[in-house]
Motif scaffolding. Structure first.
Motif, PDB file in Angstrom:
ATOM      1  N   ALA A 237     -88.170  57.148 -43.135  1.00 32.26           N
ATOM      2  CA  ALA A 237     -87.371  57.060 -41.916  1.00 32.26           C
ATOM      3  C   ALA A 237     -86.153  57.962 -41.994  1.00 32.26           C
ATOM      4  O   ALA A 237     -85.702  58.513 -40.985  1.00 32.26           O
ATOM      5  N   ALA A 238     -85.594  58.116 -43.190  1.00 30.30           N
ATOM      6  CA  ALA A 238     -84.426  58.984 -43.351  1.00 30.30           C
ATOM      7  C   ALA A 238     -84.776  60.423 -43.028  1.00 30.30           C
ATOM      8  O   ALA A 238     -84.041  61.117 -42.315  1.00 30.30           O
ATOM      9  N   LEU A 239     -85.912  60.871 -43.536  1.00 29.13           N
ATOM     10  CA  LEU A 239     -86.329  62.248 -43.263  1.00 29.13           C
ATOM     11  C   LEU A 239     -86.738  62.403 -41.811  1.00 29.13           C
ATOM     12  O   LEU A 239     -86.494  63.447 -41.194  1.00 29.13           O
ATOM     13  N   ALA A 240     -87.353  61.368 -41.235  1.00 30.24           N
ATOM     14  CA  ALA A 240     -87.700  61.410 -39.814  1.00 30.24           C
ATOM     15  C   ALA A 240     -86.454  61.599 -38.965  1.00 30.24           C
ATOM     16  O   ALA A 240     -86.440  62.387 -38.009  1.00 30.24           O
ATOM     17  N   ALA A 241     -85.386  60.886 -39.316  1.00 29.72           N
ATOM     18  CA  ALA A 241     -84.137  61.004 -38.569  1.00 29.72           C
ATOM     19  C   ALA A 241     -83.548  62.400 -38.707  1.00 29.72           C
ATOM     20  O   ALA A 241     -83.025  62.970 -37.746  1.00 29.72           O
ATOM     21  N   ALA A 242     -83.630  62.970 -39.907  1.00 27.66           N
ATOM     22  CA  ALA A 242     -83.102  64.317 -40.121  1.00 27.66           C
ATOM     23  C   ALA A 242     -83.904  65.347 -39.335  1.00 27.66           C
ATOM     24  O   ALA A 242     -83.350  66.301 -38.784  1.00 27.66           O
ATOM     25  N   ILE A 243     -85.219  65.172 -39.276  1.00 26.50           N
ATOM     26  CA  ILE A 243     -86.057  66.102 -38.515  1.00 26.50           C
ATOM     27  C   ILE A 243     -85.779  65.975 -37.022  1.00 26.50           C
ATOM     28  O   ILE A 243     -85.712  66.981 -36.292  1.00 26.50           O
ATOM     29  N   ASP A 244     -85.583  64.740 -36.542  1.00 22.13           N
ATOM     30  CA  ASP A 244     -85.198  64.569 -35.143  1.00 22.13           C
ATOM     31  C   ASP A 244     -83.845  65.225 -34.867  1.00 22.13           C
ATOM     32  O   ASP A 244     -83.605  65.753 -33.774  1.00 22.13           O
ATOM     33  N   TYR A 245     -82.963  65.175 -35.845  1.00 19.36           N
ATOM     34  CA  TYR A 245     -81.673  65.861 -35.728  1.00 19.36           C
ATOM     35  C   TYR A 245     -81.902  67.367 -35.537  1.00 19.36           C
ATOM     36  O   TYR A 245     -81.235  68.008 -34.727  1.00 19.36           O
ATOM     37  N   ALA A 246     -82.868  67.917 -36.272  1.00 16.38           N
ATOM     38  CA  ALA A 246     -83.198  69.341 -36.137  1.00 16.38           C
ATOM     39  C   ALA A 246     -83.761  69.640 -34.760  1.00 16.38           C
ATOM     40  O   ALA A 246     -83.380  70.629 -34.113  1.00 16.38           O
ATOM     41  N   PHE A 247     -84.679  68.784 -34.286  1.00 17.61           N
ATOM     42  CA  PHE A 247     -85.269  69.010 -32.966  1.00 17.61           C
ATOM     43  C   PHE A 247     -84.200  68.971 -31.877  1.00 17.61           C
ATOM     44  O   PHE A 247     -84.225  69.768 -30.939  1.00 17.61           O
ATOM     45  N   ALA A 248     -83.268  68.023 -32.011  1.00 17.55           N
ATOM     46  CA  ALA A 248     -82.219  67.886 -30.999  1.00 17.55           C
ATOM     47  C   ALA A 248     -81.311  69.105 -30.950  1.00 17.55           C
ATOM     48  O   ALA A 248     -80.652  69.350 -29.931  1.00 17.55           O
ATOM     49  N   ARG A 249     -81.301  69.871 -32.028  1.00 13.66           N
ATOM     50  CA  ARG A 249     -80.458  71.069 -32.097  1.00 13.66           C
ATOM     51  C   ARG A 249     -81.280  72.345 -32.067  1.00 13.66           C
ATOM     52  O   ARG A 249     -80.872  73.385 -32.558  1.00 13.66           O
ATOM     53  N   ASP A 250     -82.472  72.246 -31.472  1.00 15.45           N
ATOM     54  CA  ASP A 250     -83.281  73.415 -31.131  1.00 15.45           C
ATOM     55  C   ASP A 250     -83.777  74.182 -32.364  1.00 15.45           C
ATOM     56  O   ASP A 250     -83.706  75.408 -32.425  1.00 15.45           O
ATOM     57  N   VAL A 251     -84.279  73.467 -33.351  1.00 18.35           N
ATOM     58  CA  VAL A 251     -84.788  74.083 -34.575  1.00 18.35           C
ATOM     59  C   VAL A 251     -86.283  73.823 -34.700  1.00 18.35           C
ATOM     60  O   VAL A 251     -86.751  72.711 -34.444  1.00 18.35           O
ATOM     61  N   VAL A 252     -87.035  74.851 -35.091  1.00 19.56           N
ATOM     62  CA  VAL A 252     -88.474  74.726 -35.359  1.00 19.56           C
ATOM     63  C   VAL A 252     -88.656  74.269 -36.808  1.00 19.56           C
ATOM     64  O   VAL A 252     -88.050  74.844 -37.718  1.00 19.56           O
ATOM     65  N   VAL A 253     -89.472  73.251 -37.033  1.00 18.13           N
ATOM     66  CA  VAL A 253     -89.716  72.727 -38.377  1.00 18.13           C
ATOM     67  C   VAL A 253     -91.181  72.896 -38.742  1.00 18.13           C
ATOM     68  O   VAL A 253     -92.071  72.476 -37.994  1.00 18.13           O
ATOM     69  N   VAL A 254     -91.420  73.523 -39.901  1.00 14.46           N
ATOM     70  CA  VAL A 254     -92.775  73.801 -40.388  1.00 14.46           C
ATOM     71  C   VAL A 254     -92.934  73.133 -41.751  1.00 14.46           C
ATOM     72  O   VAL A 254     -92.025  73.189 -42.585  1.00 14.46           O
ATOM     73  N   ALA A 255     -94.098  72.501 -41.988  1.00 12.27           N
ATOM     74  CA  ALA A 255     -94.348  71.851 -43.280  1.00 12.27           C
ATOM     75  C   ALA A 255     -95.807  72.039 -43.680  1.00 12.27           C
ATOM     76  O   ALA A 255     -96.676  72.222 -42.832  1.00 12.27           O
ATOM     77  N   CYS A 256     -96.065  71.982 -44.981  1.00 11.18           N
ATOM     78  CA  CYS A 256     -97.425  72.136 -45.494  1.00 11.18           C
ATOM     79  C   CYS A 256     -98.154  70.788 -45.478  1.00 11.18           C
ATOM     80  O   CYS A 256     -97.534  69.731 -45.574  1.00 11.18           O
ATOM     81  N   THR A 257     -99.479  70.842 -45.378  1.00 10.21           N
ATOM     82  CA  THR A 257    -100.276  69.616 -45.325  1.00 10.21           C
ATOM     83  C   THR A 257    -100.549  69.039 -46.705  1.00 10.21           C
ATOM     84  O   THR A 257    -100.933  67.875 -46.824  1.00 10.21           O
ATOM     85  N   GLY A 258    -100.382  69.833 -47.775  1.00 15.49           N
ATOM     86  CA  GLY A 258    -100.572  69.338 -49.132  1.00 15.49           C
ATOM     87  C   GLY A 258    -101.823  69.859 -49.803  1.00 15.49           C
ATOM     88  O   GLY A 258    -102.699  70.455 -49.166  1.00 15.49           O
TER      89      GLY A 258
END
Length: 436
Positions: free
Chosen positions: A199-220
């Motif tokens: 949930a902590a990382l989810a909140a940080a990613i939502d923080y990024a989205f709210a500030r117009d940032v594209v987030v990319v991650a690997c599937t593993g």
């Protein structure tokens, strides 16, 4: 009486022995041939295989450049006629980045070390983050070494992975995301992940989205995961989850994790990457597919500076090369990222990230990973977090592995050989005893 049950003469026993041994040898060859190249766990940080390189040798430098097959696969030179990613900051949240590497000199901004806040002896003791950064923004002002897909972009390094190329608390990754957003990143690359949500990382990613940032991650990667489930944060709605392809192929790399959360694919094997302090190595993994998508996002953000992050994401999805079943599928997502089409195609605006469900994260605010909060934690108190404790542990790790699994295959083959040989010997013994 025993002999009356067999019609063959003694020579038939010898013939049967030969047949059994031949069958065992054939079975051994077949089994070894199908052992996956990444079937055995890889112990970080040894995820790459060194490539011999003499910095004073133009021929060798050309060879490193020429081996970057992903540039041709993705049409990099055609894309650079439209955009090089100039003016865009890409955050590499990873094991650190060695900005002194010749291919990254002048490309790396001052960053943050959340593992050793007082300063580490090396900016990237693992090398993973340096390889990722080189694939994104390696210099293109000469013919030497590795060039990134977005050579005009700048790298903002955030170290969250330790010398073992992992970290046990998602809070450190979440802090890194938030810091990167606050310090100018327009694209964030997360070549790491874990099996549990945070949930902590989810909140940080939502923080990024709210500030117009594209987030990319690997599937593993299968080799470093206890289960074949797409890693988190790649599973977080709104994040571009990237799986990987085999070299010079539209086939999924055999070590890649994929599933419903997969959004795009990019080259993941047979890649040559920058290695601290000034060398190169061969690498494979979805860790190295994700930065190629992050670089494509940088190209688009540079060419369309007024375009929202949601529309950048939509453009990458709408222009991807469909290489699986028609439409989005669980193996390839929308398909192979296509930088040229993403820069030049006509795509109607959406004004929203089509991957984001817009639901709030599980915990309001920014805090420790669920289950890892401790009483009296000054960081938790300062940030005012009250997370639930249903999650016992969240382990982040990088999705990179050696591009040469010969030793692992040899070990597996040897074990299979011993088992088959033992079984064949027992069968031969029983067959001989039946003639006595």
């Amino acid at each position: 009486m025993t002999r009356l049950r067999h019609s063959g003469p003694p020579t038939a026993g010898r013939f049967a022995n030969r047949v059994l041994l031949a069958a065992a040898a054939t079975a051994l060859s077949a089994v070894v041939a199908v052992v996956p190249a990444a079937a055995m766990p890889v112990h970080a940080p040894a995820f790459g295989r060194p490539v011999a390189h003499n910095p004073d040798s133009t021929q060798r430098a050309d060879q490193v450049r020429d081996e970057q097959w992903q540039l041709d696969k993705l049409g990099a030179r055609a894309a650079w006629r439209t955009s090089t990613g100039s003016g865009v900051v890409v955050a590499v949240i990873d094991s650190g980045v060695d900005g002194s590497h010749p291919d990254l000199a002048g490309q790396v901004l001052p960053g943050l070390d959340l593992v050793a806040p007082n300063g580490a002896t090396e900016p990237d003791p693992v090398g993973h983050g340096t390889t990722v950064a080189g694939l994104i923004a390696g210099r293109n002002d000469d013919r030497r070494g590795v060039v990134g897909l977005a050579p005009g972009a700048r790298i903002l390094p955030v170290r969250v992975l330790d010398a073992e190329n992992r970290y046990d608390d998602a809070l450190i990754v979440a802090k890194g995301v938030r810091w990167a957003v606050d310090n100018g990143a327009k694209v964030i690359n997360l070549s790491l992940g874990g099996n549990g949500d945070s949930a902590a990382l989810a909140a940080a990613i939502d923080y990024a989205f709210a500030r117009d940032v594209v987030v990319v991650a690997c599937t593993g990667n299968l080799a470093t995961s206890p289960e074949a489930k797409v890693w988190y944060p790649a599973r977080e709605p709104g994040v571009i989850a990237v799986s990987g392809l085999e070299r010079n192929s539209d086939n999924l790399w055999n070590g890649a994790i994929t599933g419903r959360a997969t959004v795009l694919t990019a080259p993941a094997s047979g890649l040559v990457g920058a290695r601290p302090p000034g060398g190169y190595w061969r690498v494979q993994g979805t860790s190295f597919a994700a930065p190629l998508v992050a670089a494509t996002a940088a190209l688009v953000r540079s060419h369309y500076p007024q375009m929202s992050a949601g529309d950048v994401v939509n453009r990458l999805l709408a222009t991807a090369k469909d290489i699986g079943p028609t439409g989005r599928d669980e193996r390839f997502g929308y398909g192979l990222v296509d930088p040229v089409a993403a820069l030049t195609a006509e795509v109607p605006p959406t004004y929203a990230n089509p991957l984001d469900d817009n639901d709030p994260p599980g915990v309001t605010g920014f805090g420790t990973a669920p289950g890892s909060a401790t009483t009296g934690d000054p960081d938790a108190e300062q940030l005012g977090l009250t997370g639930p404790r249903q999650e016992t542990q969240w382990r982040a790790r990088a999705a990179g592995s050696p591009d040469d699994a010969g030793s692992e295959r040899l070990w597996i083959g040897s074990a299979i050989f011993v088992a088959l040989l033992t079984g064949a010997a027992l069968m031969v013994r029983r067959f001989r005893q039946s003639y006595r």
